[in-house]
Design an enzyme around this catalytic site. Structure first.
Site, PDB file in Angstrom:
ATOM      1  N   SER A 130       7.012   4.374   5.936  1.00 21.58           N
ATOM      2  CA  SER A 130       8.280   4.660   5.279  1.00 21.58           C
ATOM      3  C   SER A 130       8.083   4.711   3.779  1.00 21.58           C
ATOM      4  O   SER A 130       7.045   5.140   3.298  1.00 21.58           O
ATOM      5  CB  SER A 130       9.338   3.640   5.669  1.00 21.58           C
ATOM      6  OG  SER A 130      10.620   4.146   5.366  1.00 21.58           O
ATOM      7  N   HIS A 164       5.260  -7.071  -0.416  1.00 19.41           N
ATOM      8  CA  HIS A 164       5.165  -8.356  -1.085  1.00 19.41           C
ATOM      9  C   HIS A 164       5.960  -8.360  -2.390  1.00 19.41           C
ATOM     10  O   HIS A 164       6.355  -7.313  -2.903  1.00 19.41           O
ATOM     11  CB  HIS A 164       3.691  -8.662  -1.389  1.00 19.41           C
ATOM     12  CG  HIS A 164       2.803  -8.654  -0.182  1.00 19.41           C
ATOM     13  ND1 HIS A 164       2.279  -9.809   0.360  1.00 19.41           N
ATOM     14  CD2 HIS A 164       2.341  -7.632   0.602  1.00 19.41           C
ATOM     15  CE1 HIS A 164       1.532  -9.504   1.417  1.00 19.41           C
ATOM     16  NE2 HIS A 164       1.561  -8.179   1.585  1.00 19.41           N
ATOM     17  N   ASP A 171       0.867  -1.173   0.000  1.00 18.80           N
ATOM     18  CA  ASP A 171       0.000   0.000   0.000  1.00 18.80           C
ATOM     19  C   ASP A 171       0.905   1.225   0.000  1.00 18.80           C
ATOM     20  O   ASP A 171       2.023   1.181   0.534  1.00 18.80           O
ATOM     21  CB  ASP A 171      -0.871   0.023   1.251  1.00 18.80           C
ATOM     22  CG  ASP A 171      -1.968  -1.041   1.233  1.00 18.80           C
ATOM     23  OD1 ASP A 171      -1.958  -1.910   0.326  1.00 18.80           O
ATOM     24  OD2 ASP A 171      -2.829  -1.010   2.131  1.00 18.80           O
TER      25      ASP A 171
END
Length: 292
Positions: free
Chosen positions: A255, A154, A98
């Site tokens: 981050s 991922h 995301d």
């Protein structure tokens, strides 16, 4: 209020934001937060999460569990199964996390940018001349994770991971205010360089960049947490096959992840500055080639 007054107020707010999040003992605050967030006390946990909700858009409705042991447990939460399906099209390189799309575009020889007018070099970011050559005139996308987002990342495509390099550094905030004011910020912060090749041979590199309150990156590929306390070798050979959508690891707060790909990859239509994107959604489209 006049336009001049609005600009002045906005500038003052940026100044305050920058001072509060950067002109402080960043390393010490980050170490303290790492310790504090892992306290497994119900009162500390509940008050911390309540404050977090107050100052952000934290939404825990997607979380796989409703009770957390600590603030850290909440930061690194897993989602309910099936909530981040990865685009199955083999031509699609999906978003690894995301995030909010920051800078993206073509790499001019070996130069890319963190915001418009703020360039930095591939060598300063990656620290490896051979890897720089692989990505000369390539493409890049920067994804910024805010503190309330899902923090796990991922594999964006089926790939072979050959090496992970930890580069020690600072813990500047990576929000837009700091990116406009700190030159080569991504090259100064703690980061990992994850070197991968797609099954069709193309080099694909992920660079998770740590920031203030988070100088720890956990990768399933390695039996070690990467942070300022990591001692010994900082180059970790790997020999791992990963499938698109497979969880690679997590940040311990918000981050940035920089994705670097070949120059003949095309950006997906949904990629534009400021756009929110979810893990698994299309990021780039690669030309179809026969696998090795």
């Amino acid at each position: 209020m006049t336009v001049k007054g609005l600009i002045s107020t906005f500038t003052q707010q940026e100044d305050i934001n920058f001072l509060l999040t950067n002109r402080i003992p960043r390393a010490a605050i980050t170490r303290f937060m790492g310790w504090f967030s892992k306290i497994e006390n119900p009162l500390v946990r509940d008050v911390s999460i309540a404050c977090w909700r107050l100052f952000s858009d934290l939404d825990l409705s997607e979380a796989n569990k409703t009770e957390f042991k600590s603030l850290h447990d909440c930061f690194t939460r897993e989602l309910k199964p099936g909530l981040r399906p990865f685009d199955p099209d083999p031509a699609i390189v999906a978003s690894p996390s995301d995030g909010i799309v920051g800078a993206f575009g073509e790499i001019a020889d070996t130069e890319l940018f963190q915001v418009k007018g703020a360039p930095y070099s591939l060598f300063d970011l990656l620290g490896d001349p051979h890897l720089v050559e692989q990505h000369r005139n390539g493409r890049f996308v920067t994804l910024r994770l805010t503190s309330s987002m899902y923090h796990r990342f991922h594999a964006p495509h089926d790939a072979h991971v050959g090496q992970v390099t930890l580069i020690h550094g600072d813990t500047w905030n990576v929000n837009p205010v700091a990116l406009k004011r700190v030159e080569r910020l991504f090259c100064k912060n703690e980061r990992a360089v994850i070197r991968a090749r797609l099954r069709t041979g193309e080099a694909l590199t992920l660079v998770p960049v740590a920031a203030i309150l988070v100088a720890s990156i956990r990768l399933h590929l390695l039996d070690v947490t990467l942070n300022a306390q990591t001692r010994g070798p900082t180059v970790f050979p790997c020999d791992a096959e990963v499938r698109k959508g497979e969880e690679l690891g997590w940040f311990e707060h918000g981050s940035t992840i920089i994705i670097i790909a070949p120059g003949d990859f095309a950006f997906s239509e949904n990629i534009r500055e400021g756009q929110r994107i979810r893990a698994g959604e299309p990021l780039m489209r690669k030309p179809m080639r026969e696998a090795f």
